[in-house]
Design an enzyme around this catalytic site. Structure first.
Site: not given
Length: 140
Positions: A53-56, A102
């Site tokens: 994830g590590r993004h929006a 997230h």
């Protein structure tokens, strides 16, 4: 700018019995999905030590489902609210709105099914956490 609810759990119907198995569905008027699905993808065999994830997303809404195994999802909203969700029932999904940072960690046997409101677009992603935080300041 559109407003979206905070991340929340969605309970899908669980039809069947232990002796024959189960099916969960979302369709027509009973559909618990808050958007029309435009893309479906799944992840699997992710090592337990990896955080994905590590993004929006700027526009995309998603529902994350642990089709198998366990997934721990951490979300962070513009107001700094952090929530942790443990997905391990295939008849339960997590709604993730746009602009929610997230991350996900998986058991080795986890299969994550994702239902998305938009087709893939690289321009829809915020992948840098500092840039994400800076975007929040601009909206405050």
């Amino acid at each position: 700018m559109a407003t979206y609810p905070a991340p929340y759990l969605i309970q899908f119907p669980k039809l069947g019995a232990p002796d024959i198995g189960y099916i969960s569905v979302g369709e027509s008027a009973q559909d618990p999905l808050p958007f029309a699905v435009q893309r479906v993808f799944w992840t699997y065999y992710t090592p337990e030590s990896i955080v994905r994830g590590r993004h929006a997303h700027l526009r995309t809404e998603q529902v994350l489902i642990a089709a198998a195994g366990r997934i721990t999802v951490t979300t962070e909203l513009a107001d700094g609210t952090i929530q942790i969700f443990r997905l391990e029932d295939p008849n339960q999904g997590l709604y993730v709105p746009p602009c929610a940072w997230h991350t996900m960690q998986y058991s080795h046997t986890a299969v994550q099914l994702v239902l998305a409101s938009q087709p893939y677009s690289a321009d829809d992603y915020i992948r840098d956490y500092d840039a994400f935080r800076e975007r929040w300041k601009q909206r405050a």
